[in-house]
Write a protein that holds these residues in place. Structure first.
Motif, PDB file in Angstrom:
ATOM      1  N   VAL A  31       0.845  -1.204   0.000  1.00 30.46           N
ATOM      2  CA  VAL A  31       0.000   0.000   0.000  1.00 30.46           C
ATOM      3  C   VAL A  31       0.876   1.249   0.000  1.00 30.46           C
ATOM      4  O   VAL A  31       0.649   2.192  -0.780  1.00 30.46           O
ATOM      5  CB  VAL A  31      -0.941  -0.004   1.221  1.00 30.46           C
ATOM      6  CG1 VAL A  31      -1.650   1.330   1.358  1.00 30.46           C
ATOM      7  CG2 VAL A  31      -1.972  -1.135   1.090  1.00 30.46           C
ATOM      8  N   ARG A  32       1.881   1.281   0.860  1.00 35.80           N
ATOM      9  CA  ARG A  32       2.756   2.458   0.923  1.00 35.80           C
ATOM     10  C   ARG A  32       3.490   2.666  -0.394  1.00 35.80           C
ATOM     11  O   ARG A  32       3.628   3.798  -0.876  1.00 35.80           O
ATOM     12  CB  ARG A  32       3.765   2.311   2.064  1.00 35.80           C
ATOM     13  CG  ARG A  32       3.157   2.324   3.452  1.00 35.80           C
ATOM     14  CD  ARG A  32       4.221   2.504   4.516  1.00 35.80           C
ATOM     15  NE  ARG A  32       5.255   1.474   4.457  1.00 35.80           N
ATOM     16  CZ  ARG A  32       5.195   0.306   5.065  1.00 35.80           C
ATOM     17  NH1 ARG A  32       4.097   0.007   5.776  1.00 35.80           N
ATOM     18  NH2 ARG A  32       6.166  -0.562   4.986  1.00 35.80           N
ATOM     19  N   ALA A  33       3.985   1.568  -0.976  1.00 34.38           N
ATOM     20  CA  ALA A  33       4.702   1.678  -2.247  1.00 34.38           C
ATOM     21  C   ALA A  33       3.790   2.170  -3.357  1.00 34.38           C
ATOM     22  O   ALA A  33       4.188   2.992  -4.192  1.00 34.38           O
ATOM     23  CB  ALA A  33       5.305   0.321  -2.622  1.00 34.38           C
ATOM     24  N   SER A  34       2.539   1.695  -3.367  1.00 31.00           N
ATOM     25  CA  SER A  34       1.597   2.095  -4.417  1.00 31.00           C
ATOM     26  C   SER A  34       1.198   3.560  -4.285  1.00 31.00           C
ATOM     27  O   SER A  34       1.159   4.295  -5.277  1.00 31.00           O
ATOM     28  CB  SER A  34       0.342   1.215  -4.366  1.00 31.00           C
ATOM     29  OG  SER A  34       0.670  -0.145  -4.584  1.00 31.00           O
ATOM     30  N   THR A  43      -4.903   6.699  -9.190  1.00 29.38           N
ATOM     31  CA  THR A  43      -5.924   5.645  -9.163  1.00 29.38           C
ATOM     32  C   THR A  43      -6.730   5.715  -7.887  1.00 29.38           C
ATOM     33  O   THR A  43      -7.969   5.638  -7.898  1.00 29.38           O
ATOM     34  CB  THR A  43      -5.271   4.267  -9.284  1.00 29.38           C
ATOM     35  OG1 THR A  43      -4.554   4.181 -10.520  1.00 29.38           O
ATOM     36  CG2 THR A  43      -6.317   3.159  -9.238  1.00 29.38           C
ATOM     37  N   PHE A  44      -6.047   5.879  -6.763  1.00 28.61           N
ATOM     38  CA  PHE A  44      -6.740   5.947  -5.472  1.00 28.61           C
ATOM     39  C   PHE A  44      -7.704   7.128  -5.430  1.00 28.61           C
ATOM     40  O   PHE A  44      -8.861   6.981  -5.014  1.00 28.61           O
ATOM     41  CB  PHE A  44      -5.720   6.065  -4.337  1.00 28.61           C
ATOM     42  CG  PHE A  44      -6.349   6.305  -2.998  1.00 28.61           C
ATOM     43  CD1 PHE A  44      -6.925   5.258  -2.291  1.00 28.61           C
ATOM     44  CD2 PHE A  44      -6.377   7.573  -2.440  1.00 28.61           C
ATOM     45  CE1 PHE A  44      -7.525   5.475  -1.057  1.00 28.61           C
ATOM     46  CE2 PHE A  44      -6.971   7.802  -1.205  1.00 28.61           C
ATOM     47  CZ  PHE A  44      -7.538   6.751  -0.516  1.00 28.61           C
ATOM     48  N   ALA A  45      -7.247   8.302  -5.886  1.00 34.07           N
ATOM     49  CA  ALA A  45      -8.080   9.501  -5.831  1.00 34.07           C
ATOM     50  C   ALA A  45      -9.314   9.361  -6.716  1.00 34.07           C
ATOM     51  O   ALA A  45     -10.441   9.655  -6.287  1.00 34.07           O
ATOM     52  CB  ALA A  45      -7.263  10.727  -6.244  1.00 34.07           C
ATOM     53  N   ALA A 135      -5.524   0.688  -6.441  1.00 29.04           N
ATOM     54  CA  ALA A 135      -4.230   1.356  -6.626  1.00 29.04           C
ATOM     55  C   ALA A 135      -3.097   0.341  -6.590  1.00 29.04           C
ATOM     56  O   ALA A 135      -2.182   0.361  -7.433  1.00 29.04           O
ATOM     57  CB  ALA A 135      -4.026   2.422  -5.548  1.00 29.04           C
ATOM     58  N   VAL A 136      -3.146  -0.582  -5.618  1.00 30.87           N
ATOM     59  CA  VAL A 136      -2.133  -1.634  -5.546  1.00 30.87           C
ATOM     60  C   VAL A 136      -2.196  -2.522  -6.789  1.00 30.87           C
ATOM     61  O   VAL A 136      -1.171  -2.910  -7.351  1.00 30.87           O
ATOM     62  CB  VAL A 136      -2.313  -2.480  -4.267  1.00 30.87           C
ATOM     63  CG1 VAL A 136      -1.366  -3.671  -4.270  1.00 30.87           C
ATOM     64  CG2 VAL A 136      -2.070  -1.622  -3.029  1.00 30.87           C
TER      65      VAL A 136
END
Length: 217
Positions: A31-34, A43-45, A135-136
């Motif tokens: 998660v942190r890397a993504s 992607t997350f946003a 996102a991942v």
């Protein structure tokens, strides 16, 4: 991003506690890397925002007000807020499984939003889970050397979200299509949201477990 070193993987049958801790740490790194990459953040946003808006529309908390006043008037949209007379009393009053009474009505131009704190928190949590899982998945898909994941991961992430939407919107849907909902059916539907949350967390753990920290740049 620098790589994290990992010891040899432990079988869940040999040492369940160590395996679980390793799975959570591995997923946390994924998660942190993504989210540390531009494509992952984008992607997350986009996904989390779209999911939350769809969630609010599905609950009929977000939509156009009657007549869509203000459209094409050329004036800047105004913001109006109407708060219930006793919002604290309505805060946790349920109207359906995982649906609560609104405490305020926010109007922005032609749009109106019913503010329901509990449902808003649920929607944001689900949106975040769906967004971070996708996102991942996107980062892993764009860096195939870093993972062993198939194209179905993104689709799998959306299934629990659909279940959560049905959990909240199910009674309304049944009313619209004219089906007489039995007490038994409504009782089953109230389990969809917790199952959806568990499904989202399980999907995120599965996607994260497929990422190789040594190969993520």
């Amino acid at each position: 991003m620098g790589a994290e070193t990992e010891s040899a993987p432990v079988s869940p049958l040999e040492d369940p506690a160590t395996w679980t801790v390793g799975l959570v740490r591995r997923t946390g790194f994924a998660v942190r890397a993504s989210l540390g990459r531009r494509d992952g953040r984008a992607t997350f946003a986009v996904v989390s925002t779209a999911y939350f808006l769809a969630y609010a529309v599905g609950l009929d908390h977000l939509g156009l007000r009657g007549g869509a006043a203000g459209v094409g008037s050329g004036r800047s949209p105004t913001v109006d807020v109407a708060v219930a007379s006793d919002p604290l009393a309505l805060l946790t009053r349920r109207v359906a499984p995982f649906q609560y009474e609104p405490v305020a009505l926010v109007t922005l131009g032609p749009f109106e939003y019913l503010f329901v704190p509990v449902n808003g928190a649920l929607g944001l949590g689900l949106a975040a889970l769906v967004g971070v899982t996708l996102a991942v998945s996107v980062v892993a898909w764009r860096g195939p050397a870093a993972c062993r994941i198939g194209a179905g991961a993104g689709a799998a992430a959306g299934v629990p979200g659909l279940l959560s939407g049905f959990a909240c919107c199910g009674p309304t849907l049944l009313l619209v299509i004219g089906v007489q909902a039995s007490a038994g059916l409504l009782a089953v539907m109230q389990w969809f949201l917790p199952l959806a949350v568990l499904g989202l967390v399980a999907t995120l753990l599965w996607v994260g477990s497929r990422v190789d920290p040594a190969a993520v740049g």
